[in-house]
Motif scaffolding. Structure first.
Motif, PDB file in Angstrom:
ATOM      1  N   ASP A 214      -4.229  -1.933   1.153  1.00  0.00           N
ATOM      2  CA  ASP A 214      -4.076  -0.642   1.067  1.00  0.00           C
ATOM      3  C   ASP A 214      -5.049   0.283   1.103  1.00  0.00           C
ATOM      4  O   ASP A 214      -5.867   0.303   0.317  1.00  0.00           O
ATOM      5  CB  ASP A 214      -3.176  -0.257  -0.217  1.00  0.00           C
ATOM      6  CG  ASP A 214      -2.684   1.137  -0.244  1.00  0.00           C
ATOM      7  OD1 ASP A 214      -2.302   1.664   0.639  1.00  0.00           O
ATOM      8  OD2 ASP A 214      -2.750   1.602  -1.619  1.00  0.00           O
ATOM      9  N   PHE A 215      -5.229   0.982   2.298  1.00  0.00           N
ATOM     10  CA  PHE A 215      -6.213   2.069   2.462  1.00  0.00           C
ATOM     11  C   PHE A 215      -5.585   3.361   2.235  1.00  0.00           C
ATOM     12  O   PHE A 215      -4.440   3.583   2.273  1.00  0.00           O
ATOM     13  CB  PHE A 215      -6.950   1.887   3.860  1.00  0.00           C
ATOM     14  CG  PHE A 215      -6.150   1.699   4.938  1.00  0.00           C
ATOM     15  CD1 PHE A 215      -5.527   3.080   5.630  1.00  0.00           C
ATOM     16  CD2 PHE A 215      -5.816   0.610   5.451  1.00  0.00           C
ATOM     17  CE1 PHE A 215      -5.033   2.889   6.854  1.00  0.00           C
ATOM     18  CE2 PHE A 215      -4.998   0.721   6.516  1.00  0.00           C
ATOM     19  CZ  PHE A 215      -4.646   1.841   7.528  1.00  0.00           C
ATOM     20  N   SER A 216      -6.441   4.489   2.304  1.00  0.00           N
ATOM     21  CA  SER A 216      -6.103   5.665   1.605  1.00  0.00           C
ATOM     22  C   SER A 216      -5.756   6.988   3.048  1.00  0.00           C
ATOM     23  O   SER A 216      -5.282   7.989   2.724  1.00  0.00           O
ATOM     24  CB  SER A 216      -7.059   6.197   0.990  1.00  0.00           C
ATOM     25  OG  SER A 216      -7.661   7.606   1.041  1.00  0.00           O
ATOM     26  N   VAL A 218      -4.350   6.937   5.991  1.00  0.00           N
ATOM     27  CA  VAL A 218      -2.971   7.500   6.682  1.00  0.00           C
ATOM     28  C   VAL A 218      -1.875   7.916   5.562  1.00  0.00           C
ATOM     29  O   VAL A 218      -1.712   6.827   4.639  1.00  0.00           O
ATOM     30  CB  VAL A 218      -2.502   6.255   7.469  1.00  0.00           C
ATOM     31  CG1 VAL A 218      -1.219   6.266   8.171  1.00  0.00           C
ATOM     32  CG2 VAL A 218      -3.850   5.989   8.529  1.00  0.00           C
ATOM     33  N   GLU A 220       1.367   7.352   4.405  1.00  0.00           N
ATOM     34  CA  GLU A 220       2.381   6.164   4.966  1.00  0.00           C
ATOM     35  C   GLU A 220       3.609   6.651   5.152  1.00  0.00           C
ATOM     36  O   GLU A 220       4.313   6.029   5.847  1.00  0.00           O
ATOM     37  CB  GLU A 220       2.470   5.160   3.588  1.00  0.00           C
ATOM     38  CG  GLU A 220       1.095   4.429   3.411  1.00  0.00           C
ATOM     39  CD  GLU A 220       0.996   3.510   2.209  1.00  0.00           C
ATOM     40  OE1 GLU A 220       1.826   3.512   1.635  1.00  0.00           O
ATOM     41  OE2 GLU A 220       0.051   2.821   2.036  1.00  0.00           O
ATOM     42  N   GLU A 238      -1.277  -2.575   3.004  1.00  0.00           N
ATOM     43  CA  GLU A 238      -1.212  -1.124   3.436  1.00  0.00           C
ATOM     44  C   GLU A 238       0.117  -0.918   3.782  1.00  0.00           C
ATOM     45  O   GLU A 238       0.949  -1.933   4.077  1.00  0.00           O
ATOM     46  CB  GLU A 238      -2.160  -0.915   4.859  1.00  0.00           C
ATOM     47  CG  GLU A 238      -1.733   0.202   5.518  1.00  0.00           C
ATOM     48  CD  GLU A 238      -1.907   1.271   4.861  1.00  0.00           C
ATOM     49  OE1 GLU A 238      -2.535   1.627   3.641  1.00  0.00           O
ATOM     50  OE2 GLU A 238      -1.261   2.660   5.478  1.00  0.00           O
ATOM     51  N   GLY A 239       0.751   0.192   3.529  1.00  0.00           N
ATOM     52  CA  GLY A 239       2.215   0.579   3.650  1.00  0.00           C
ATOM     53  C   GLY A 239       2.624   1.034   5.096  1.00  0.00           C
ATOM     54  O   GLY A 239       3.659   1.033   5.574  1.00  0.00           O
TER      55      GLY A 239
END
Ligand code: CA
Length: 647
Positions: A214-216, A218, A220, A238-239
């Protein structure tokens, strides 16, 4: 999106550089085995966190994963020894979302669980996950790839989840999603295979997925584009690549579905992990539970500052025992739960050697053949322990089995990374010949063993191979550039070590910016700039180029002499011929590995060159710009290569 910032930040509250890294603190607050996170069973869930400087930790429960809204329940957690807090809640809590509130000094901090196995939309709530509800059909029968047991046998292809399927010519029904990786039978409008089928036909053994934790960057719920080198939650996928980012189970299930589909085609999966920094050190979960512990913080003119070797503003204090444990726990979890086949470490050289070794040791208990490699560039960082050593190229002897990207080969072949027109060996620069000969041996000045040499001429960073060549040879035809590209690839596939390529290199991927320039860093550019350009396969010359890569990969797989295991074995088997200028020719002979004697010659000159050979020979493979017209001698094509069997 998250609750308001505390009056004092984690750096103000913590950042106890000496204390946190002291032997006394480590002895008092280290436990390397006590389980952490939300430990689910259908009967109860045990929540446990490590918050050594907190005076109180409260568990907050939520009905959904949305970042706003009040908790439906607040429960004080019980202190254990060594800085742990825990709480058992009876009943089946699968699907419940949760967060934590810590009191440190007079401040109240809100945190996601650093061990959260899935999260709500945009990662501000952890989710209690019942793994059984997040496994796709057939998952129980899946496992890591068993066919590649040594890095030299691997061929790694780097892709971004979104890039594989965002081109409209891909024919893939789930563009930009994990599920796009799981679709077989997809073709371009003119019938060329794309996606999963394409990868299988290319012959690669592994894909390396750019960040899927999970990165920040974008949103989601909205979608967008980013490479994802800004970690937010390390244990959760990542969602934005999931068809439903709101339900924490979906991202887990769909990523597993992609991995399963790749495994069913005999393709392993390498995960890109970015442990050297986080997206936001002040908001990062670990630093909210144990303020300042996760990051390297020092005093500068009386003010606390984060160490910034990554240029991302907050180097990770991997040398601290509970951070080291966290990184090992994380990789072990992904390897076990997601059946992963390898890990690529972003700027591994910001981590310490002991941590890199600890991670490998833990993961190899789950998958003994797991690949490990990363970036080992020379960097500086404010290590918090005197005895800690950064894990880079120059200290590679301290991390045996951990490979490093070989820029010695890349820059020797292409020329300078930052000076577009500056050419290398392909441009006839003889000064690069000695270092390329080392790389062909699987060595480099920093590389003792071939299993530590990741050979490549393009990756997601910097100019694509095509764009670099276009700058080195601005006057040359595209036919010439294709030949130069093919010769660069031959250098990679005929060298000892582990070959690696950027997805799309074989389709002449270009990131031209439309203003006569080339994008060296498209991390947040559009899909159009970054996508695998499937539409190009309509051109016969692009098909031919793809076929050249297929042929080189198949040739490498067919010849164990190109995949020797140790420096000692290679030194005994490999002999360079005495050749002039930039022509490089060598033979490989090791009857214990493969019958016969192999000759490889690589010629960046424009004219074909005759090789003086006394015995017989048989051409196995040749390609280049200008092919020789004579058959009575063995010739190396101009801007090309030949591989032959000597008799
Ligand atoms: Ca995210």
């Amino acid at each position: 999106m998250e609750p308001k910032k505390p009056p004092l930040s984690p750096m103000d509250l913590g950042g106890m550089r000496r204390t946190f890294s002291s032997k006394k603190f480590e002895a008092q607050f280290t436990d390397l085995t006590r389980p952490l996170g939300a430990l689910y069973t259908p009967e109860q869930t045990l929540f446990r966190v490590w918050a050594p400087t907190a005076s109180q930790v409260t568990l907050l429960l939520y009905p959904t994963g949305a970042p706003s809204g009040e908790p439906v329940e607040r429960r004080k957690m019980e202190p254990e020894d060594k800085g742990f807090y825990s709480l058992i809640l009876p009943g089946n809590l699968a699907g419940v979302y949760y967060a934590l509130e810590t009191k440190v000094g007079d401040s109240t901090l809100f945190a996601v669980d650093p061990y959260a196995k899935s999260v709500g939309v945009n990662g501000w709530r952890g989710m209690v996950l019942d793994p059984a509800t997040a496994n796709p059909p057939g998952w129980e029968e899946d496992g890591p790839l068993s066919t590649v047991t040594h890095p030299a046998d691997a061929v790694v292809y780097e892709i971004h989840v979104q890039d594989l399927s965002s081109d409209s010519a891909s024919g893939i029904r789930h563009p930009g999603k994990y599920l796009g990786l799981a679709e077989g039978g997809t073709v371009t409008p003119f019938g060329e295979a794309t996606g999963l089928d394409y990868l299988q036909q290319l012959g690669i053994t592994h894909v390396q997925l750019m960040p899927v934790y999970d990165f920040s960057s974008v949103d989601e719920a909205q979608g967008g584009y980013n490479w994802g080198y800004d970690p937010q939650n390390y244990f959760a996928p990542e969602g934005s690549y999931a068809t439903d980012p709101q339900d924490g189970r979906v991202r887990v299930r769909e990523l597993k579905q992609a991995i399963l589909a790749l495994h069913q085609r005999g393709i392993g999966v390498v995960m890109d992990v970015v442990f050297n920094h986080v997206a936001d050190s002040e908001a990062f979960s670990f630093n909210r539970l144990a303020p300042g512990y996760f990051s390297r913080i020092r005093k500068q003119k009386g003010k606390k500052v984060y160490s910034n070797g990554s240029w991302c503003g907050n180097d990770t204090a991997s040398e601290r025992s509970m951070v080291r444990r966290y990184l090992a726990d994380c990789c072990e979890y992904w390897a076990r739960e997601y059946h992963l086949d390898g890990f690529r470490f972003d700027i591994a050289s910001l981590l310490d050697t002991e941590t890199v070794n600890a991670v490998m040791e833990r993961v190899k208990q789950v998958n003994p053949h797991c690949l490990f490699y990363g970036e080992g560039w020379k960097v500086t960082s404010d290590l918090t322990k005197k005895e800690a050593v950064l894990a880079g190229q120059d200290t590679s002897a301290l991390t045996p089995g951990f490979g490093f990207f070989n820029d010695t080969l890349r820059d020797g072949v292409r020329g300078s990374l930052f000076d577009g027109p500056a050419g290398g060996w392909l441009a006839g620069e003889e000064e690069f010949v000695p270092q390329l000969k080392d790389c062909i041996r699987g060595n480099a000045w920093w590389c003792p063993q071939p299993d530590q040499a990741v050979k490549f001429v393009s990756c997601h960073d910097n100019w694509t191979l095509w764009d670099k060549l276009a700058q080195v040879f601005p006057e040359q035809s595209s036919e010439f550039l294709r030949a130069a590209n093919g010769l660069a690839a031959a250098m990679v596939f005929f060298s000892q070590g582990m070959p690696f390529l950027l997805g799309g290199e074989e389709l002449l991927l270009s990131k031209a910016d439309g203003n006569g320039g080339y994008d060296p860093n498209s991390y947040n550019a559009s899909d159009g700039r970054n996508r695998i350009p499937w539409g190009r396969l309509e051109q016969p010359e692009v098909q031919a180029h793809r076929d050249l890569y297929r042929t080189l990969i198949a040739f490498r797989k067919a010849h164990p002499l190109l995949r020797l295991r140790t420096k000692e074995q290679i030194d005994a088997a490999l002999t360079f011929l005495d050749t002039p200028g930039c022509l490089i020719a060598f033979t490989l002979e090791d009857p214990a590995v493969e019958p016969g004697k192999l000759l490889v010659a690589l010629n960046p000159g424009l004219e074909p060159v005759k090789l003086p050979l006394s015995g017989g020979w048989k051409v196995l493979l040749q390609s280049g710009l200008t092919l020789p017209e004579h058959e009575e001698d063995l010739w190396v094509p101009g801007m090309g290569f030949v591989a032959a069997e000597l008799g």
